[in-house]
Design a protein around this motif. Structure first.
Motif, PDB file in Angstrom:
ATOM      1  N   THR A 132       4.409   1.363   1.763  1.00 35.59           N
ATOM      2  CA  THR A 132       4.397  -0.077   2.000  1.00 35.59           C
ATOM      3  C   THR A 132       3.811  -0.454   3.364  1.00 35.59           C
ATOM      4  O   THR A 132       3.278  -1.556   3.514  1.00 35.59           O
ATOM      5  N   ASP A 133       3.886   0.441   4.356  1.00 37.62           N
ATOM      6  CA  ASP A 133       3.248   0.138   5.642  1.00 37.62           C
ATOM      7  C   ASP A 133       1.738   0.013   5.475  1.00 37.62           C
ATOM      8  O   ASP A 133       1.097  -0.803   6.122  1.00 37.62           O
ATOM      9  N   GLU A 134       1.195   0.826   4.618  1.00 36.65           N
ATOM     10  CA  GLU A 134      -0.249   0.800   4.378  1.00 36.65           C
ATOM     11  C   GLU A 134      -0.654  -0.344   3.452  1.00 36.65           C
ATOM     12  O   GLU A 134      -1.653  -1.016   3.672  1.00 36.65           O
ATOM     13  N   THR A 135       0.122  -0.575   2.404  1.00 37.54           N
ATOM     14  CA  THR A 135      -0.270  -1.551   1.383  1.00 37.54           C
ATOM     15  C   THR A 135       0.205  -2.975   1.672  1.00 37.54           C
ATOM     16  O   THR A 135      -0.391  -3.922   1.176  1.00 37.54           O
ATOM     17  N   GLY A 139      -2.124   3.360  17.610  1.00 32.32           N
ATOM     18  CA  GLY A 139      -1.863   3.009  16.215  1.00 32.32           C
ATOM     19  C   GLY A 139      -2.925   2.117  15.603  1.00 32.32           C
ATOM     20  O   GLY A 139      -2.880   1.830  14.422  1.00 32.32           O
ATOM     21  N   ASP A 140      -3.903   1.684  16.408  1.00 34.99           N
ATOM     22  CA  ASP A 140      -4.955   0.816  15.886  1.00 34.99           C
ATOM     23  C   ASP A 140      -5.678   1.512  14.737  1.00 34.99           C
ATOM     24  O   ASP A 140      -6.060   2.668  14.839  1.00 34.99           O
ATOM     25  N   GLY A 141      -5.838   0.826  13.643  1.00 37.18           N
ATOM     26  CA  GLY A 141      -6.538   1.375  12.489  1.00 37.18           C
ATOM     27  C   GLY A 141      -5.673   2.241  11.601  1.00 37.18           C
ATOM     28  O   GLY A 141      -6.140   2.756  10.596  1.00 37.18           O
ATOM     29  N   LYS A 142      -4.398   2.416  11.964  1.00 35.51           N
ATOM     30  CA  LYS A 142      -3.519   3.290  11.195  1.00 35.51           C
ATOM     31  C   LYS A 142      -3.195   2.700   9.823  1.00 35.51           C
ATOM     32  O   LYS A 142      -3.283   3.377   8.821  1.00 35.51           O
ATOM     33  N   ASN A 143      -2.807   1.429   9.787  1.00 28.17           N
ATOM     34  CA  ASN A 143      -2.422   0.792   8.538  1.00 28.17           C
ATOM     35  C   ASN A 143      -3.214  -0.490   8.334  1.00 28.17           C
ATOM     36  O   ASN A 143      -3.378  -1.267   9.265  1.00 28.17           O
ATOM     37  N   THR A 144      -3.676  -0.687   7.111  1.00 24.89           N
ATOM     38  CA  THR A 144      -4.414  -1.915   6.833  1.00 24.89           C
ATOM     39  C   THR A 144      -3.477  -3.052   6.454  1.00 24.89           C
ATOM     40  O   THR A 144      -3.823  -4.213   6.610  1.00 24.89           O
ATOM     41  N   GLY A 145      -2.293  -2.736   5.915  1.00 23.48           N
ATOM     42  CA  GLY A 145      -1.336  -3.765   5.536  1.00 23.48           C
ATOM     43  C   GLY A 145      -1.768  -4.565   4.322  1.00 23.48           C
ATOM     44  O   GLY A 145      -1.252  -5.651   4.082  1.00 23.48           O
ATOM     45  N   SER A 146      -2.711  -4.032   3.561  1.00 24.67           N
ATOM     46  CA  SER A 146      -3.189  -4.721   2.360  1.00 24.67           C
ATOM     47  C   SER A 146      -3.855  -3.711   1.439  1.00 24.67           C
ATOM     48  O   SER A 146      -4.059  -2.563   1.799  1.00 24.67           O
ATOM     49  N   VAL A 147      -4.176  -4.175   0.250  1.00 27.52           N
ATOM     50  CA  VAL A 147      -4.915  -3.351  -0.708  1.00 27.52           C
ATOM     51  C   VAL A 147      -6.169  -4.108  -1.114  1.00 27.52           C
ATOM     52  O   VAL A 147      -6.218  -5.334  -1.043  1.00 27.52           O
ATOM     53  N   MET A 148      -7.161  -3.370  -1.553  1.00 28.52           N
ATOM     54  CA  MET A 148      -8.358  -4.015  -2.078  1.00 28.52           C
ATOM     55  C   MET A 148      -8.048  -4.534  -3.476  1.00 28.52           C
ATOM     56  O   MET A 148      -7.185  -3.995  -4.172  1.00 28.52           O
ATOM     57  N   LEU A 149      -8.721  -5.585  -3.896  1.00 28.04           N
ATOM     58  CA  LEU A 149      -8.460  -6.189  -5.202  1.00 28.04           C
ATOM     59  C   LEU A 149      -8.573  -5.164  -6.326  1.00 28.04           C
ATOM     60  O   LEU A 149      -7.793  -5.185  -7.280  1.00 28.04           O
ATOM     61  N   THR A 150      -9.499  -4.216  -6.197  1.00 32.03           N
ATOM     62  CA  THR A 150      -9.682  -3.187  -7.231  1.00 32.03           C
ATOM     63  C   THR A 150      -8.504  -2.222  -7.300  1.00 32.03           C
ATOM     64  O   THR A 150      -8.352  -1.515  -8.286  1.00 32.03           O
ATOM     65  N   GLU A 151      -7.655  -2.170  -6.250  1.00 30.11           N
ATOM     66  CA  GLU A 151      -6.493  -1.282  -6.218  1.00 30.11           C
ATOM     67  C   GLU A 151      -5.189  -2.005  -6.561  1.00 30.11           C
ATOM     68  O   GLU A 151      -4.113  -1.418  -6.498  1.00 30.11           O
ATOM     69  N   PRO A 196      -0.487  -8.156  -0.589  1.00 34.51           N
ATOM     70  CA  PRO A 196      -1.594  -8.693   0.207  1.00 34.51           C
ATOM     71  C   PRO A 196      -2.919  -8.039  -0.188  1.00 34.51           C
ATOM     72  O   PRO A 196      -3.017  -6.820  -0.285  1.00 34.51           O
ATOM     73  N   ILE A 197      -3.927  -8.868  -0.430  1.00 30.20           N
ATOM     74  CA  ILE A 197      -5.250  -8.368  -0.784  1.00 30.20           C
ATOM     75  C   ILE A 197      -6.128  -8.466   0.449  1.00 30.20           C
ATOM     76  O   ILE A 197      -6.178  -9.493   1.116  1.00 30.20           O
ATOM     77  N   GLY A 198      -6.810  -7.384   0.768  1.00 31.63           N
ATOM     78  CA  GLY A 198      -7.668  -7.353   1.953  1.00 31.63           C
ATOM     79  C   GLY A 198      -8.960  -6.623   1.677  1.00 31.63           C
ATOM     80  O   GLY A 198      -9.309  -6.339   0.536  1.00 31.63           O
ATOM     81  N   ASN A 199      -9.634  -6.269   2.760  1.00 29.92           N
ATOM     82  CA  ASN A 199     -10.934  -5.618   2.633  1.00 29.92           C
ATOM     83  C   ASN A 199     -10.887  -4.113   2.883  1.00 29.92           C
ATOM     84  O   ASN A 199     -11.927  -3.479   3.009  1.00 29.92           O
ATOM     85  N   GLY A 200      -9.686  -3.553   3.012  1.00 31.64           N
ATOM     86  CA  GLY A 200      -9.576  -2.114   3.156  1.00 31.64           C
ATOM     87  C   GLY A 200      -9.693  -1.590   4.570  1.00 31.64           C
ATOM     88  O   GLY A 200      -9.743  -0.387   4.783  1.00 31.64           O
ATOM     89  N   ARG A 201      -9.733  -2.485   5.545  1.00 26.86           N
ATOM     90  CA  ARG A 201      -9.779  -2.021   6.933  1.00 26.86           C
ATOM     91  C   ARG A 201      -8.751  -2.794   7.733  1.00 26.86           C
ATOM     92  O   ARG A 201      -8.402  -3.924   7.402  1.00 26.86           O
TER      93      ARG A 201
END
Length: 111
Positions: A14-17, A59-71, A35-40
């Protein structure tokens, strides 16, 4: 009906997604948020006035906090209904409150 294995998958990393669920104490209705994002990851850090730049922190760049719409897991094929896509800056809690008020008006109560 949502597939049982999807609940486990929904709450993995969940930290990543950024995925989370809310269950209303008023109606008992469950809401799944993804949350839908751009994967970065977003640009964040501290502003350095001497350089005019954002300096990145540990920690910068560690987690995006969202998923791409395709995922996305929240799809009709996976048993989800009444799916909404909110715009940038719109709070999922506002939509949850709006829906919960409508369900309450219909007499939906927790079991």
């Amino acid at each position: 009906m949502m597939k049982p294995d999807l609940i486990t998958r929904f709450f993995q990393d969940t930290d990543e997604t950024g995925r989370f669920a809310v269950t209303s104490s008023v109606t008992g209705v469950g809401y799944f948020v993804e949350p839908i994002g751009n994967g970065r990851g977003g640009d964040w850090g501290s502003y350095n006035p001497s350089t005019g730049n954002i300096e990145h922190k540990k920690g910068d760049g560690k987690n995006t906090g969202s998923v791409m719409l395709t995922e996305s897991i929240i799809t009709p094929e996976n048993g989800f209904r009444n799916i909404s896509h909110l715009g940038v800056g719109e709070s999922p809690f506002g939509e949850i409150s709006r829906r919960d008020t409508a369900y309450e008006a219909q007499g939906v109560r927790p079991c």
